[in-house]
Design a protein around this motif. Structure first.
Motif, PDB file in Angstrom:
ATOM      1  N   ALA A 244       9.791   6.657  14.782  1.00 39.70           N
ATOM      2  CA  ALA A 244       9.002   7.565  15.869  1.00 39.70           C
ATOM      3  C   ALA A 244       7.660   7.214  15.671  1.00 39.70           C
ATOM      4  N   VAL A 245       7.057   6.508  14.690  1.00 38.36           N
ATOM      5  CA  VAL A 245       5.670   6.421  14.808  1.00 38.36           C
ATOM      6  C   VAL A 245       5.196   4.798  14.599  1.00 38.36           C
ATOM      7  N   PRO A 246       4.312   4.328  15.436  1.00 40.91           N
ATOM      8  CA  PRO A 246       4.084   2.899  15.500  1.00 40.91           C
ATOM      9  C   PRO A 246       3.511   2.487  14.031  1.00 40.91           C
ATOM     10  N   ASN A 247       3.720   1.037  13.996  1.00 40.90           N
ATOM     11  CA  ASN A 247       3.373   0.557  12.692  1.00 40.90           C
ATOM     12  C   ASN A 247       1.945  -0.285  12.829  1.00 40.90           C
ATOM     13  N   ILE A 248       1.273  -0.311  11.470  1.00 41.60           N
ATOM     14  CA  ILE A 248       0.290  -1.234  11.267  1.00 41.60           C
ATOM     15  C   ILE A 248       0.770  -2.032  10.258  1.00 41.60           C
ATOM     16  N   VAL A 249       0.964  -3.409  10.589  1.00 44.21           N
ATOM     17  CA  VAL A 249       1.861  -4.218   9.795  1.00 44.21           C
ATOM     18  C   VAL A 249       0.983  -5.090   8.769  1.00 44.21           C
ATOM     19  N   ASN A 250       1.736  -5.440   7.539  1.00 42.73           N
ATOM     20  CA  ASN A 250       1.054  -6.348   6.570  1.00 42.73           C
ATOM     21  C   ASN A 250       1.009  -7.655   7.311  1.00 42.73           C
ATOM     22  N   ILE A 251      -0.078  -8.502   7.259  1.00 44.09           N
ATOM     23  CA  ILE A 251      -0.128  -9.802   7.603  1.00 44.09           C
ATOM     24  C   ILE A 251      -0.570 -10.771   6.362  1.00 44.09           C
ATOM     25  N   LYS A 252      -0.595 -10.348   5.084  1.00 42.01           N
ATOM     26  CA  LYS A 252      -0.896 -11.125   4.060  1.00 42.01           C
ATOM     27  C   LYS A 252       0.275 -11.787   3.487  1.00 42.01           C
ATOM     28  N   THR A 253       0.567 -13.050   3.658  1.00 41.79           N
ATOM     29  CA  THR A 253       1.388 -13.941   3.278  1.00 41.79           C
ATOM     30  C   THR A 253       2.306 -13.629   1.735  1.00 41.79           C
ATOM     31  N   GLY A 254       3.517 -13.573   1.901  1.00 43.32           N
ATOM     32  CA  GLY A 254       4.025 -13.089   0.481  1.00 43.32           C
ATOM     33  C   GLY A 254       3.809 -11.866  -0.090  1.00 43.32           C
ATOM     34  N   ASP A 255       2.854 -11.054   0.444  1.00 44.08           N
ATOM     35  CA  ASP A 255       2.496  -9.709  -0.125  1.00 44.08           C
ATOM     36  C   ASP A 255       3.827  -8.700   0.236  1.00 44.08           C
ATOM     37  N   ARG A 256       4.423  -8.214  -0.911  1.00 44.69           N
ATOM     38  CA  ARG A 256       5.644  -7.181  -0.874  1.00 44.69           C
ATOM     39  C   ARG A 256       5.249  -5.604  -1.028  1.00 44.69           C
ATOM     40  N   ILE A 257       3.857  -5.356  -1.079  1.00 43.99           N
ATOM     41  CA  ILE A 257       3.581  -3.942  -1.366  1.00 43.99           C
ATOM     42  C   ILE A 257       2.903  -3.237  -0.304  1.00 43.99           C
ATOM     43  N   ASP A 258       3.302  -1.886  -0.157  1.00 45.10           N
ATOM     44  CA  ASP A 258       2.607  -0.888   0.831  1.00 45.10           C
ATOM     45  C   ASP A 258       1.118  -1.002   0.650  1.00 45.10           C
ATOM     46  N   PHE A 259       0.459  -0.254   1.660  1.00 39.05           N
ATOM     47  CA  PHE A 259      -0.893   0.054   1.706  1.00 39.05           C
ATOM     48  C   PHE A 259      -1.414   1.084   0.683  1.00 39.05           C
ATOM     49  N   LEU A 260      -1.028   0.470  -0.796  1.00 38.13           N
ATOM     50  CA  LEU A 260      -1.522   1.605  -1.789  1.00 38.13           C
ATOM     51  C   LEU A 260      -2.986   1.632  -2.011  1.00 38.13           C
ATOM     52  N   ILE A 261      -3.397   2.792  -2.306  1.00 39.75           N
ATOM     53  CA  ILE A 261      -4.964   2.896  -2.530  1.00 39.75           C
ATOM     54  C   ILE A 261      -5.136   3.535  -4.137  1.00 39.75           C
ATOM     55  N   SER A 262      -6.176   3.059  -4.713  1.00 41.50           N
ATOM     56  CA  SER A 262      -6.445   3.462  -6.195  1.00 41.50           C
ATOM     57  C   SER A 262      -6.791   4.901  -6.109  1.00 41.50           C
ATOM     58  N   LEU A 263      -6.337   5.446  -7.081  1.00 43.73           N
ATOM     59  CA  LEU A 263      -6.671   7.217  -7.143  1.00 43.73           C
ATOM     60  C   LEU A 263      -8.138   7.463  -7.581  1.00 43.73           C
ATOM     61  N   THR A 264      -8.765   6.292  -8.291  1.00 42.85           N
ATOM     62  CA  THR A 264     -10.278   6.688  -8.624  1.00 42.85           C
ATOM     63  C   THR A 264     -11.133   5.775  -8.103  1.00 42.85           C
ATOM     64  N   SER A 265     -11.003   4.798  -7.938  1.00 44.36           N
ATOM     65  CA  SER A 265     -11.934   3.842  -6.993  1.00 44.36           C
ATOM     66  C   SER A 265     -11.722   2.670  -6.378  1.00 44.36           C
ATOM     67  N   ASP A 266     -12.225   2.440  -5.176  1.00 43.22           N
ATOM     68  CA  ASP A 266     -11.709   1.615  -4.305  1.00 43.22           C
ATOM     69  C   ASP A 266     -12.845   1.412  -3.139  1.00 43.22           C
ATOM     70  N   GLN A 267     -12.310   0.270  -2.145  1.00 41.55           N
ATOM     71  CA  GLN A 267     -13.305  -0.345  -1.036  1.00 41.55           C
ATOM     72  C   GLN A 267     -12.397  -0.324  -0.021  1.00 41.55           C
ATOM     73  N   ILE A 268     -12.596   0.503   1.203  1.00 41.83           N
ATOM     74  CA  ILE A 268     -11.642   0.323   2.220  1.00 41.83           C
ATOM     75  C   ILE A 268     -12.768  -0.029   3.606  1.00 41.83           C
ATOM     76  N   ILE A 269     -12.129  -1.050   4.352  1.00 43.49           N
ATOM     77  CA  ILE A 269     -13.113  -1.288   5.479  1.00 43.49           C
ATOM     78  C   ILE A 269     -11.970  -1.343   6.828  1.00 43.49           C
ATOM     79  N   ILE A 270     -12.475  -1.193   8.063  1.00 46.53           N
ATOM     80  CA  ILE A 270     -11.955  -1.593   9.345  1.00 46.53           C
ATOM     81  C   ILE A 270     -12.679  -2.600   9.876  1.00 46.53           C
ATOM     82  N   ALA A 271     -12.186  -3.451  10.510  1.00 46.20           N
ATOM     83  CA  ALA A 271     -13.003  -4.826  11.026  1.00 46.20           C
ATOM     84  C   ALA A 271     -12.152  -4.955  12.326  1.00 46.20           C
TER      85      ALA A 271
END
Length: 354
Positions: A244-271
């Motif tokens: 029921a919810v549209p997807n934002i899809v992984n486009i990194k080749t061979g990557d099998r991980i969901d969009f997990l974010i660090s609990l303590t430090s990270d950098q997030i961008i939109i482009a």
């Protein structure tokens, strides 16, 4: 023999006495740490060539690098907020003036406080650049002892008076900077010119790691089953997909991980999505917005300061349910230290009152 033993002891006592006397004659320090003060003047310049107009009741914050957080002050009729009893050091002075429920003037400056000294600094406020912003980052997980973090989400906000579009936009988790991409997920549609996925003016968009009701797993969590979008990796055998919810899809080749974010430090961008060649990083000119967070003030800043001059997140606690949110929806002076605050619980799709 007695005389030979006596003379060295006598000389030692004399030298010690002279040393102590010299120490007593030195001047005592006259500065008392914690007696610094600063007047912060806040104004708004309608145009560069016009004089500034002082703003009464602007909220002013003084953010120290190391010491205890200082309560905000408000400007008087002269546009001045006074801070007293400050320890010496470098501070970031920031100000915000609420015009109405949708518009806020913001600004900041660096201040250097000295012991037993008064300072004056000026902050010129502006409306900031409108557009699509990362408005909230919820990464810490709910209170639980099962290491549950799958209720993470990113909230976007369109601060412009015009509709913007999500077509082809990429969301990236970085490894310290834009030249190293950890995850890259993309909205459907054609970058820049696509018009299939609108975001009306002054509206929120929730991007859920997993768009499900997380309360069913952890009662202290949140319900994201009605999120606007869901991160989805078709290569992952365990990534749930809410139809029921549209997807934002992984486009990194061979990557099998969901969009997990660090609990303590990270950098997030939109482009914009014009550059998706992640092997050599993301082109700076395509970056729409970015946020860096660190839960410790001792950490070194890593994200390009042209994207974010500071970082938020200081004081975050793992599995606490805390979240990071802009102080005012869309408030953006490109410094997350100033723009963001820590709130006690996440607010997907709405803003906690300041």
């Amino acid at each position: 023999m007695i005389l030979k033993k006596f003379i060295p002891g006598f000389l030692l006592i004399a030298l010690l006495g002279a040393f102590l006397l010299q120490g007593c004659m030195q001047k005592k320090p006259v500065g008392v740490e914690g007696n610094g003060e600063i007047d912060v003047y806040v104004d708004f310049k309608p145009a560069p060539e016009l004089p500034g107009v002082p703003l009464e009741n602007a909220r002013v914050e003084l953010l120290p690098r190391q010491s205890t957080r200082i309560p905000p002050h408000f400007t008087d009729e002269r546009g001045i907020a006074r801070f007293e009893n400050l320890i010496s050091g470098e501070y970031t002075a920031s100000a915000a003036y609420v015009l109405d429920s949708l518009n806020v003037l913001v600004g900041s400056t660096q201040a250097n406080i000295r012991t037993n000294a008064s300072a004056l600094d000026t902050i010129h406020l502006s409306a900031g650049k409108p557009g699509l912003k990362i408005n909230e980052l919820y990464v810490d997980g709910p209170p639980n002892d099962e290491f549950y973090i799958y209720d993470q989400f990113i909230e976007l906000y369109n601060s412009a008076d015009d509709t913007t579009y999500l077509d082809g936009i990429i969301v990236c988790r970085l490894n310290q900077n834009i030249n190293r991409v950890t995850y890259i997920f993309q909205f459907p549609g054609t970058p820049v010119v696509g018009r299939k996925y609108p975001v009306p003016p002054h509206t929120f968009v929730v991007l859920a790691q997993n768009a499900i009701d997380h309360k069913k797993m952890i009662p202290s969590s949140i319900d994201l089953s009605h999120a606007d979008w869901e991160f989805y990796n078709p290569l992952s055998p365990s990534d749930p997909d809410n139809p029921a919810v549209p997807n934002i899809v992984n486009i990194k080749t061979g990557d099998r991980i969901d969009f997990l974010i660090s609990l303590t430090s990270d950098q997030i961008i939109i482009a914009t999505g014009e550059d998706v060649n992640y092997q050599d990083g993301i082109d700076f000119d395509t970056v729409i917005d970015g946020v860096e967070y660190q839960n410790s003030p001792e950490q070194l800043k890593t994200l390009d300061p042209r994207i974010d001059r500071g970082f938020t997140g200081v004081g975050l606690i793992r599995y606490s349910g805390m979240s990071m949110e802009r102080k005012y929806a869309g408030m953006d002076i490109n410094n997350s230290t100033v723009d963001f605050r820590i709130i006690p619980h996440p607010t997907p799709g709405y803003e906690m009152p300041p």
